[in-house]
Design a protein around this motif. Structure first.
Motif, mmCIF file in Angstrom:
data_model
loop_
_atom_site.group_PDB
_atom_site.id
_atom_site.type_symbol
_atom_site.label_atom_id
_atom_site.label_comp_id
_atom_site.label_asym_id
_atom_site.label_seq_id
_atom_site.Cartn_x
_atom_site.Cartn_y
_atom_site.Cartn_z
ATOM 1 N N GLN A 28 32.497 79.203 95.034
ATOM 2 C CA GLN A 28 31.365 78.345 94.698
ATOM 3 C C GLN A 28 31.273 77.104 95.581
ATOM 4 O O GLN A 28 30.217 76.512 95.723
ATOM 5 N N GLY A 29 32.387 76.695 96.144
ATOM 6 C CA GLY A 29 32.416 75.470 96.919
ATOM 7 C C GLY A 29 32.711 74.272 96.034
ATOM 8 O O GLY A 29 32.272 74.215 94.879
ATOM 9 N N ILE A 30 33.448 73.333 96.568
ATOM 10 C CA ILE A 30 33.851 72.153 95.814
ATOM 11 C C ILE A 30 32.789 71.072 95.946
ATOM 12 O O ILE A 30 32.403 70.705 97.059
ATOM 13 N N ASN A 31 32.336 70.572 94.817
ATOM 14 C CA ASN A 31 31.324 69.524 94.785
ATOM 15 C C ASN A 31 32.006 68.149 94.829
ATOM 16 O O ASN A 31 32.138 67.542 95.870
ATOM 17 N N THR A 32 32.467 67.690 93.702
ATOM 18 C CA THR A 32 33.141 66.387 93.670
ATOM 19 C C THR A 32 34.657 66.559 93.639
ATOM 20 O O THR A 32 35.181 67.567 93.149
ATOM 21 N N MET A 33 35.342 65.588 94.181
ATOM 22 C CA MET A 33 36.793 65.470 94.065
ATOM 23 C C MET A 33 37.064 64.049 93.595
ATOM 24 O O MET A 33 36.309 63.122 93.931
#
Length: 116
Positions: A28-33
């Protein structure tokens, strides 16, 4: 999503530490970290978050001393902590959110202890 945080330890007041946290690749891909922390007897609180674009959000009380950054190519988030004070003593947790999903995934936490 399993997150691996590192970089905690014992430091004297006025010192610095750099935390890092690596996340696995996600379809999905990383949005926030981000980073949260929890001191003994206190609730967990937000330290800082960073979007893939680089937009950042900090707890007001930590602006100027803490800097969050990320390496999108390696799915790694960093927290540079300067001029540490004993009140920064806490377990620090990294977090991520994925695109299209609402869950906040948590790492296992890394202890930061600041001695006076």
């Amino acid at each position: 999503v399993q997150l691996q945080a590192s970089g905690g330890g014992l430091v004297q007041a006025g010192g610095s530490l750099r935390l890092s946290c690596a996340a696995p690749r996600s379809r999905q891909g990383i949005n926030t970290m981000g980073w949260y922390r929890q001191a003994p007897g206190n609730e967990r609180e937000l330290v800082a978050t960073i979007f893939r674009s680089g937009f950042t959000n900090y707890a007001d009380s930590l602006k100027g001393r803490f800097t969050i950054s990320r390496d999108n190519a390696n799915n790694t988030v960093y927290l540079q902590m300067n001029n540490l004070v004993p009140e920064d003593t806490a377990v620090y947790f990294c977090t991520v959110t994925l695109y299209g999903r609402s869950e906040l995934y948590w790492g296992q936490g890394t202890q930061v202890t600041v001695s006076s």
